[in-house]
Design an enzyme around this catalytic site. Structure first.
Site, mmCIF file in Angstrom:
data_model
loop_
_atom_site.group_PDB
_atom_site.id
_atom_site.type_symbol
_atom_site.label_atom_id
_atom_site.label_comp_id
_atom_site.label_asym_id
_atom_site.label_seq_id
_atom_site.Cartn_x
_atom_site.Cartn_y
_atom_site.Cartn_z
ATOM 1 N N CYS A 1 0.850 -1.196 0.000
ATOM 2 C CA CYS A 1 0.000 0.000 0.000
ATOM 3 C C CYS A 1 0.888 1.249 0.000
ATOM 4 O O CYS A 1 1.735 1.391 0.886
ATOM 5 C CB CYS A 1 -0.938 0.011 1.212
ATOM 6 S SG CYS A 1 -1.883 1.542 1.287
ATOM 7 N N GLY A 35 -4.657 -4.437 -12.626
ATOM 8 C CA GLY A 35 -4.221 -3.100 -13.019
ATOM 9 C C GLY A 35 -5.014 -2.643 -14.227
ATOM 10 O O GLY A 35 -4.672 -2.977 -15.353
HETATM 11 C C1 SIN Z 1 -5.523 2.335 0.747
HETATM 12 O O1 SIN Z 1 -6.332 1.914 1.586
HETATM 13 O O2 SIN Z 1 -4.898 3.386 0.932
HETATM 14 C C2 SIN Z 1 -5.268 1.564 -0.520
HETATM 15 C C3 SIN Z 1 -4.916 0.170 -0.274
HETATM 16 C C4 SIN Z 1 -3.724 -0.323 -1.031
HETATM 17 O O3 SIN Z 1 -3.246 0.328 -1.948
HETATM 18 O O4 SIN Z 1 -3.218 -1.403 -0.716
#
Ligand code: SIN
Length: 303
Positions: free
Chosen positions: A130, A243
């Site tokens: 993330c 993606g």
């Molecule tokens: C997020 O909750 O910020 C996105 C999650 C991710 O990109 O893994």
């Protein structure tokens, strides 16, 4: 009719289409729209041990060809998930996958261990990629050693099959994929979002409260395809490609590039029926092209 089932070795899916984490809530939100059993599987929003509020708003910015998010892994935590969400989902006949998070390796392991006590989960998707949670810092998937250590730690903490979700924000995706494989991951999912910035010219401020976010959607499809192609040729474990998949054709291209299955993410925001429509489209394409089993096309790019 073509056989759409795929066998990842550790998990058989009735079709290759999995709804991606962060775009499908906890699954329950989509239940009024269609039968979740149509899906190959779905991945629930990332879970830390405890609940999390996520990043300050605004948390979404649209771009001409995609979406930048900076949610910050808002979530209810594993205890509430197992108490309130898992029971109604556990009887589904589709692969239910939990996306798991941690501030450090200990938390990743605790989350994995906790979830392993419960029935109903087909696999864990280890979210080490993330881009929105480590202020100025790298996520584990941006380093081979951190990838190896985190996967190994979680592998030891749980006997559930493990899919590691990798970051595209790296120069050498192959070395990271190999590190995940060596540490015991049974598959990788590739790619998470690309680190990005959206600007409001009038105020000269970033559009997102967290300044940077992760770009998903059609803009990233060719970049993701390239990474799936490169990684799948070097590792033995299956690659789940994602993606910018918006159509059956997109999903099939990922499979030709080397993905054994696919995840559909941002498309769910544009069209909540995207996943069942993509499954139907894949079936039609296979029938029209004389493909008996969809897994025949995996990695068949002619180069
Ligand atoms: C997020 O909750 O910020 C996105 C999650 C991710 O990109 O893994």
């Amino acid at each position: 009719m073509a056989d759409l089932s795929v066998d990842l070795g550790f998990l058989k899916l009735k079709n290759p289409v999995i709804a991606a984490s962060g775009t499908f809530g906890y699954g329950l939100e989509f239940q009024p729209l269609y039968d979740l059993n149509l899906l190959g599987g779905f991945v629930v929003k990332g879970l830390y041990f405890g609940p999390r509020e996520g990043n300050p708003p605004p948390r979404l910015a649209e771009t001409p060809c995609g979406l930048i998010n900076s949610i910050g892994l808002q979530g209810i935590g594993v205890e509430a998930f197992c108490r309130e969400v898992l029971p109604p989902l556990a009887s589904l006949k589709t692969a239910l996958i939990a996306n798991i998070c941690g501030e450090d390796e200990d938390e990743y392991a605790r989350v994995a261990e906790y979830l392993s006590q419960y029935k109903g989960l087909a696999a864990l998707e280890l979210n080490i990629s993330c881009p929105n949670v480590r202020e100025g810092g790298k996520c584990p998937a941006q380093g081979t050693e951190a990838t190896y250590r985190t996967v190994k730690r979680v592998r030891q903490a749980s006997s559930l099959p493990l899919i590691t979700k990798l970051s595209p924000n790296v120069t050498d995706i192959i070395s990271i994929a190999l590190a995940a494989e060596e540490a015991g991951s049974q598959a990788i999912s590739l790619v998470n979002t690309f680190l990005a910035l959206a600007i409001d010219l009038e105020t000269r401020k970033p559009k997102l409260g967290h300044v940077l976010g992760g770009l998903s959607g059609p803009a990233i499809k060719p970049l993701a395809l390239r990474m799936v192609f490169e990684a799948s040729r070097k590792i033995k474990i299956p690659v789940i490609g994602l993606g910018g998949i918006f159509s059956a054709q997109d999903a099939l291209e990922f499979m030709v590039a080397g993905a054994s299955a696919v995840e559909v993410g941002t498309a769910n925001f544009v069209n909540p029926y995207a996943c069942p429509e993509i499954i139907k489209g894949m079936e039609n394409w296979a029938d029209q092209n004389g493909i008996k089993r969809i897994n025949e096309i995996v990695g068949t790019l002619r180069v």
